[in-house]
Design an enzyme around this catalytic site. Structure first.
Site, PDB file in Angstrom:
ATOM      1  N   HIS A 169       0.651  -1.085  -0.238  1.00 23.84           N
ATOM      2  CA  HIS A 169      -0.288  -0.132  -0.161  1.00 23.84           C
ATOM      3  C   HIS A 169       0.763   1.325   0.132  1.00 23.84           C
ATOM      4  O   HIS A 169       0.449   2.312  -0.074  1.00 23.84           O
ATOM      5  CB  HIS A 169      -0.698  -0.079   1.416  1.00 23.84           C
ATOM      6  CG  HIS A 169       0.251  -0.217   2.702  1.00 23.84           C
ATOM      7  ND1 HIS A 169      -0.819  -1.543   3.084  1.00 23.84           N
ATOM      8  CD2 HIS A 169       0.747   0.013   2.765  1.00 23.84           C
ATOM      9  CE1 HIS A 169      -0.119  -1.873   4.443  1.00 23.84           C
ATOM     10  NE2 HIS A 169       0.891  -0.530   3.797  1.00 23.84           N
ATOM     11  N   HIS A 198       8.033  -2.113  -4.262  1.00 28.38           N
ATOM     12  CA  HIS A 198       8.418  -1.507  -2.804  1.00 28.38           C
ATOM     13  C   HIS A 198      10.088  -0.674  -2.835  1.00 28.38           C
ATOM     14  O   HIS A 198      10.329  -0.013  -2.158  1.00 28.38           O
ATOM     15  CB  HIS A 198       9.096  -2.719  -1.689  1.00 28.38           C
ATOM     16  CG  HIS A 198       8.546  -3.592  -0.544  1.00 28.38           C
ATOM     17  ND1 HIS A 198       8.474  -3.573   1.065  1.00 28.38           N
ATOM     18  CD2 HIS A 198       6.646  -3.506  -0.236  1.00 28.38           C
ATOM     19  CE1 HIS A 198       7.777  -3.835   1.600  1.00 28.38           C
ATOM     20  NE2 HIS A 198       6.347  -3.805   0.474  1.00 28.38           N
TER      21      HIS A 198
END
Length: 323
Positions: A169, A198
């Site tokens: 997220h 990431h």
């Protein structure tokens, strides 16, 4: 009717968010939600939460709970993975052993020695799940939320025949951060992000056709940045683009900020060493409070849509709605 299996559902708050997201869609409101966790106490709490979420939304799912994933997997259309192998004690080891040898970390779940240690104990479990899925639900989609994200998803897709996607997220939350920094509504920002999960970068940030990057660069140049976000704004100044991963994460993704020979950088960039164990302790305390309230029938369970992508992917695959 979709069947959605959540492995590691004892992560009660995260499970609550995902269940709320899924059941908020009318087309998914009668889904089967199968909760799986090896911790029976946490599983019981999450089962209570699932029923409370369904009641709050007026949904009528079939909710199942088991400590044996092989009981849950047959007939699954989607498997959401959110386990943490070894839990908090193992996470402490990820920090304490490297620290003895001068290796300091902030989160330790993606790259570096902490990410490697976590991967080495997590990948074997993921592959066991994959083998069970190949036998019991070979057409299901595996939605992985478990870190180290890239390493785990790479291993899973290489070693199994199961379709899989790794989710995080950071893109969504960073967009909210930038909207706050710029003083603009987040829903008005048009963006394009790209990169490895990431560590993505925003290639485009616009509002009503106006490029927002000049305003961000002014903030960086003038030093008007949040105390907990100095690392990312330094990277913006150096590269010209804003990274989606948080400053405490990104500080250990690159070799520029946490350096034994330059300890002054820790203070200059406000880098929170040993941050992850502190977060774990806070989360454990929050879960204990939530468990007591739920089992006593107390407290108001707030249900609102999160920014997680899992429910959107499931909804699109079930309905054909493009996103």
């Amino acid at each position: 009717m979709a069947k959605i299996v959540m492995i590691g559902a004892g992560s009660t708050v995260f499970a609550r968010n995902l269940i709320g997201d899924i059941l908020s869609f009318p087309e998914l409101a009668d889904s089967t939600i199968a909760l799986v966790d090896i911790d029976a106490a946490r599983l019981r709490t999450s089962e209570i939460v699932a029923h409370r979420v369904a009641e709050a939304l007026g949904a009528h799912p079939v909710i199942e709970a088991t400590t044996d994933r092989r009981q849950a997997l047959p007939g699954a259309d989607y498997v959401i993975n959110m386990i943490q192998v070894g839990g908090y004690p193992a996470a402490l080891v990820d920090f304490e052993i490297p620290k003895k040898y001068g290796l300091r970390q902030t989160i330790g779940d993606t790259l570096g020695i902490g990410g490697i240690m976590r991967a080495l104990r997590t990948i074997p479990v993921l592959l066991e799940i994959g083998r069970d899925m190949e036998e019991l639900c070979p057409d299901a989609l595996f939605l992985n939320y478990v870190n180290p994200m890239a390493i785990n998803t790479w291993a899973f897709t290489e070693a199994t025949r199961i379709r899989a996607v790794g989710l995080c997220h950071s893109v969504q939350h960073t967009l909210e951060d930038l909207a706050g920094d710029l003083g603009v509504p987040v829903e008005e920002i048009d963006f394009l992000a790209a990169g490895i999960n990431h560590m993505c970068f925003y290639l485009r940030l616009k509002r009503k056709g106006e490029d927002l990057y000049p305003a961000l660069r002014r903030l960086a140049a003038e030093g008007r940045v949040r105390e907990d976000d100095r690392v990312r704004y330094e990277m913006l100044r150096r590269t010209g683009y804003f990274v989606t991963e948080s400053s405490e994460h990104f500080a250990e993704y690159v070799p520029y900020f946490i350096r034994g020979q330059n300890p002054e950088l820790i203070e200059r960039y406000n880098i929170p060493l040993d941050e992850y164990p502190r977060r774990c302790e806070a989360q454990i305390a929050d879960w204990e409070r939530l468990r007591r309230e739920l089992e006593a029938g107390q407290g108001v369970l707030e249900v609102r849509r999160s920014v997680e992508y899992a429910s959107l992917i499931i909804h699109s695959l079930e309905t054909g709605q493009p996103r």
